[in-house]
Enzyme design. Structure first.
Site, PDB file in Angstrom:
ATOM      1  N   GLN A  34       0.853  -1.198   0.000  1.00  0.00           N
ATOM      2  CA  GLN A  34       0.000   0.000   0.000  1.00  0.00           C
ATOM      3  C   GLN A  34       0.884   1.242   0.000  1.00  0.00           C
ATOM      4  O   GLN A  34       0.560   2.250  -0.605  1.00  0.00           O
ATOM      5  CB  GLN A  34      -0.896   0.004   1.238  1.00  0.00           C
ATOM      6  CG  GLN A  34      -2.228  -0.678   0.962  1.00  0.00           C
ATOM      7  CD  GLN A  34      -3.107  -0.709   2.195  1.00  0.00           C
ATOM      8  OE1 GLN A  34      -2.876   0.013   3.174  1.00  0.00           O
ATOM      9  NE2 GLN A  34      -4.109  -1.566   2.160  1.00  0.00           N
ATOM     10  N   LYS A  35       2.006   1.159   0.710  1.00  0.00           N
ATOM     11  CA  LYS A  35       2.943   2.289   0.738  1.00  0.00           C
ATOM     12  C   LYS A  35       4.342   1.865   0.325  1.00  0.00           C
ATOM     13  O   LYS A  35       5.163   2.701  -0.008  1.00  0.00           O
ATOM     14  CB  LYS A  35       2.997   2.894   2.146  1.00  0.00           C
ATOM     15  CG  LYS A  35       1.650   3.367   2.627  1.00  0.00           C
ATOM     16  CD  LYS A  35       1.796   4.455   3.657  1.00  0.00           C
ATOM     17  CE  LYS A  35       0.476   4.813   4.265  1.00  0.00           C
ATOM     18  NZ  LYS A  35      -0.062   3.733   5.120  1.00  0.00           N
ATOM     19  N   TYR A 140      -2.014   8.088  16.368  1.00  0.00           N
ATOM     20  CA  TYR A 140      -0.867   7.298  15.895  1.00  0.00           C
ATOM     21  C   TYR A 140      -0.021   6.846  17.086  1.00  0.00           C
ATOM     22  O   TYR A 140       0.260   5.654  17.268  1.00  0.00           O
ATOM     23  CB  TYR A 140      -0.031   8.128  14.903  1.00  0.00           C
ATOM     24  CG  TYR A 140       1.323   7.521  14.624  1.00  0.00           C
ATOM     25  CD1 TYR A 140       1.429   6.301  13.959  1.00  0.00           C
ATOM     26  CD2 TYR A 140       2.496   8.155  15.040  1.00  0.00           C
ATOM     27  CE1 TYR A 140       2.672   5.730  13.721  1.00  0.00           C
ATOM     28  CE2 TYR A 140       3.734   7.593  14.811  1.00  0.00           C
ATOM     29  CZ  TYR A 140       3.816   6.383  14.148  1.00  0.00           C
ATOM     30  OH  TYR A 140       5.043   5.812  13.927  1.00  0.00           O
ATOM     31  N   LYS A 144       0.506   2.956  18.861  1.00  0.00           N
ATOM     32  CA  LYS A 144       1.808   2.312  19.108  1.00  0.00           C
ATOM     33  C   LYS A 144       1.980   1.984  20.596  1.00  0.00           C
ATOM     34  O   LYS A 144       2.510   0.938  20.951  1.00  0.00           O
ATOM     35  CB  LYS A 144       2.939   3.237  18.630  1.00  0.00           C
ATOM     36  CG  LYS A 144       2.996   3.400  17.112  1.00  0.00           C
ATOM     37  CD  LYS A 144       3.539   2.141  16.464  1.00  0.00           C
ATOM     38  CE  LYS A 144       3.705   2.269  14.974  1.00  0.00           C
ATOM     39  NZ  LYS A 144       4.336   1.109  14.364  1.00  0.00           N
ATOM     40  N   ILE A 206       7.706  26.774   6.945  1.00  0.00           N
ATOM     41  CA  ILE A 206       8.122  26.463   8.326  1.00  0.00           C
ATOM     42  C   ILE A 206       6.891  26.553   9.221  1.00  0.00           C
ATOM     43  O   ILE A 206       6.315  27.636   9.381  1.00  0.00           O
ATOM     44  CB  ILE A 206       9.219  27.435   8.811  1.00  0.00           C
ATOM     45  CG1 ILE A 206      10.442  27.319   7.902  1.00  0.00           C
ATOM     46  CG2 ILE A 206       9.568  27.175  10.272  1.00  0.00           C
ATOM     47  CD1 ILE A 206      11.561  28.293   8.239  1.00  0.00           C
TER      48      ILE A 206
HETATM   49  N1  UFG Z   1       7.917  20.747   9.273  1.00  0.00           N
HETATM   50  C1  UFG Z   1       7.850  21.996   8.686  1.00  0.00           C
HETATM   51  N2  UFG Z   1       7.490  22.053   7.380  1.00  0.00           N
HETATM   52  C2  UFG Z   1       7.194  20.948   6.629  1.00  0.00           C
HETATM   53  C3  UFG Z   1       7.285  19.681   7.256  1.00  0.00           C
HETATM   54  C4  UFG Z   1       7.633  19.621   8.584  1.00  0.00           C
HETATM   55  O1  UFG Z   1       8.094  23.031   9.321  1.00  0.00           O
HETATM   56  O2  UFG Z   1       6.850  21.091   5.443  1.00  0.00           O
HETATM   57  C5  UFG Z   1       8.330  20.662  10.686  1.00  0.00           C
HETATM   58  C6  UFG Z   1       7.277  20.027  11.565  1.00  0.00           C
HETATM   59  O3  UFG Z   1       6.332  20.957  11.986  1.00  0.00           O
HETATM   60  C7  UFG Z   1       8.150  19.457  12.690  1.00  0.00           C
HETATM   61  C8  UFG Z   1       9.484  19.122  11.999  1.00  0.00           C
HETATM   62  O4  UFG Z   1       9.466  19.856  10.782  1.00  0.00           O
HETATM   63  O5  UFG Z   1       8.385  20.427  13.648  1.00  0.00           O
HETATM   64  C9  UFG Z   1       9.631  17.653  11.677  1.00  0.00           C
HETATM   65  O6  UFG Z   1       8.446  17.235  11.018  1.00  0.00           O
HETATM   66  P1  UFG Z   1       8.290  15.796  10.336  1.00  0.00           P
HETATM   67  O7  UFG Z   1       6.919  15.762   9.735  1.00  0.00           O
HETATM   68  O8  UFG Z   1       9.449  15.524   9.465  1.00  0.00           O
HETATM   69  O9  UFG Z   1       8.398  14.798  11.562  1.00  0.00           O
HETATM   70  P2  UFG Z   1       7.549  14.765  12.915  1.00  0.00           P
HETATM   71  O10 UFG Z   1       8.474  15.233  14.005  1.00  0.00           O
HETATM   72  O11 UFG Z   1       6.253  15.416  12.817  1.00  0.00           O
HETATM   73  O12 UFG Z   1       7.185  13.216  12.993  1.00  0.00           O
HETATM   74  C10 UFG Z   1       8.143  12.204  13.197  1.00  0.00           C
HETATM   75  C11 UFG Z   1       7.691  10.937  12.494  1.00  0.00           C
HETATM   76  C12 UFG Z   1       6.374  10.455  13.052  1.00  0.00           C
HETATM   77  C13 UFG Z   1       6.507  10.307  14.543  1.00  0.00           C
HETATM   78  C14 UFG Z   1       7.009  11.576  15.162  1.00  0.00           C
HETATM   79  C15 UFG Z   1       7.275  11.385  16.621  1.00  0.00           C
HETATM   80  O13 UFG Z   1       7.547  11.186  11.125  1.00  0.00           O
HETATM   81  O14 UFG Z   1       6.055   9.204  12.495  1.00  0.00           O
HETATM   82  O15 UFG Z   1       8.228  11.984  14.558  1.00  0.00           O
HETATM   83  O16 UFG Z   1       6.956  12.545  17.275  1.00  0.00           O
HETATM   84  F1  UFG Z   1       5.315  10.021  15.092  1.00  0.00           F
END
Ligand code: UFG
Length: 328
Positions: A34-35, A140, A144, A206
């Protein structure tokens, strides 16, 4: 004895398969695609199917001599989980419960489970210890955490020994540049910044600059995907030695803000990546940094690709060679 990798064609799963093959392990992969991507698989004996399908599970365990399972198969989009909680509980909990039933029936005793920093929610202390409170702020993370609890009871009842690994921000790509990160749609920070570098997006947004951090943007602990994979293999080896069930964080113990990651990516790529401020994304904690002392001590884990520049550089090398990701 073979190791079964569930979700082995996904981002972390495919790096796991590569690591196991490099270390001479016999690998069986189960993925419903699926992914996952067929081109992400560097080898192993492949079964296409879903963990909720008893027939395929029975076939996998009957046709192979499996002593350990590494389970990556899950939905993992935090935002989506808030909108569609039942999808996350049904898939993430249901599939692992089904897998555990098959393991019980086929007397498979070891499982390494892909957990997450999202089990902690908004942390009280930085760096986060495994003993800190778990209070997920999205379905999510809740799904887990629920599986972690299920694992505990399955150990108690059936003697299935587990290692739950709570990853912080998985990033980077295999040093060979043959496999990397390709989510559809992409939501992760580093691949999105690299899409800007490739000219596929105009700018990186951001999400929030008013957090209580040094530059106002969110701080995360980025950990190389191959280092995550090596921790899983160490966990399998430890379980095979007859050690007890444990839960460990996996991170580098160092935080980088979104602005710092963008700046580091400008340096690595030599491209002036355009960035723009946007509102906060719902559910983002300000700072998530792991203490990985336990993984280092108990598993003997030592990350090889700990520097942010190396993480970004390996990702950049893969993205340059695969500007469209894995072409379907
Ligand atoms: N971010 C931006 N712009 C974007 C994408 C992300 O500013 O276009 C920021 C987010 O707000 C966050 C940071 O970049 O502060 C990291 O974001 P990600 O989406 O890359 O990762 P997350 O920290 O949200 O999530 C990751 C994993 C999840 C897991 C989580 C645990 O992808 O599966 O860490 O907290 F659940």
């Amino acid at each position: 004895m073979a190791i079964l990798v569930c979700g082995g064609a996904g981002y972390i799963g495919s790096h796991m398969v590569a690591e196991l093959l490099e270390k001479g392990e016999e690998v069986v992969v189960l993925d419903n695609f699926q992914k996952g991507h067929h081109d992400a698989l560097m080898g192993g004996k492949l079964y296409c199917g879903d963990l909720r399908d008893d027939v395929i599970l029975s076939k996998v365990f009957t046709e192979n001599t499996i002593d350990a399972v590494i389970d990556f198969a899950a939905d993992s989009l935090v935002g989506e989980s808030v909108v569609e909680p039942l999808k996350y509980f049904e898939n993430n909990i249901g599939s692992t419960v089904n897998l555990l039933k098959a393991m019980r029936d086929h007397k498979v005793k070891y499982i390494v489970f892909s957990s997450t920093a999202a089990t902690y929610g908004e942390p009280d202390n930085i760096p986060i210890l495994e003993s800190d409170k778990t209070f997920p702020t999205n379905p999510y993370g809740e799904s887990k955490l629920c599986v972690e609890k299920i694992l505990k009871w399955c150990d108690n009842a059936y003697g299935i020994k587990y290692t739950a690994l709570r990853y912080f921000n998985a990033a980077g790509a295999h040093v060979s540049s043959k496999i990397g990160e390709d989510h559809r749609p992409e939501s992760h920070l580093i691949p999105i910044i690299l899409q800007v570098a490739l000219g596929q997006r105009e700018k990186i947004m951001i999400f929030g600059d008013d957090y209580k951090t040094e530059d106002g943007t969110c701080v995360r602990d980025y950990v190389h995907v191959t280092d995550l994979a090596s921790a899983h293999l160490l966990a399998v080896k430890r379980l095979r030695r007859g050690e007890d069930s444990i839960t460990c964080n996996l991170g580098n113990g160092k935080g980088f803000s979104v602005a710092q990651v963008i700046e580091a990516t400008r340096k690595v790529t030599g491209i002036n990546i355009k960035a723009e401020m946007a509102p906060r994304r719902a559910g983002d904690p300000a700072v998530l940094i792991a203490s990985s002392d336990k993984a280092k001590e108990v598993l003997g884990w030592e990350p090889k690709y700990a520097s942010l520049e190396t993480i970004i550089e390996t990702a950049w090398n893969w993205h340059k060679g695969h500007p469209q990701g894995y072409i379907k």
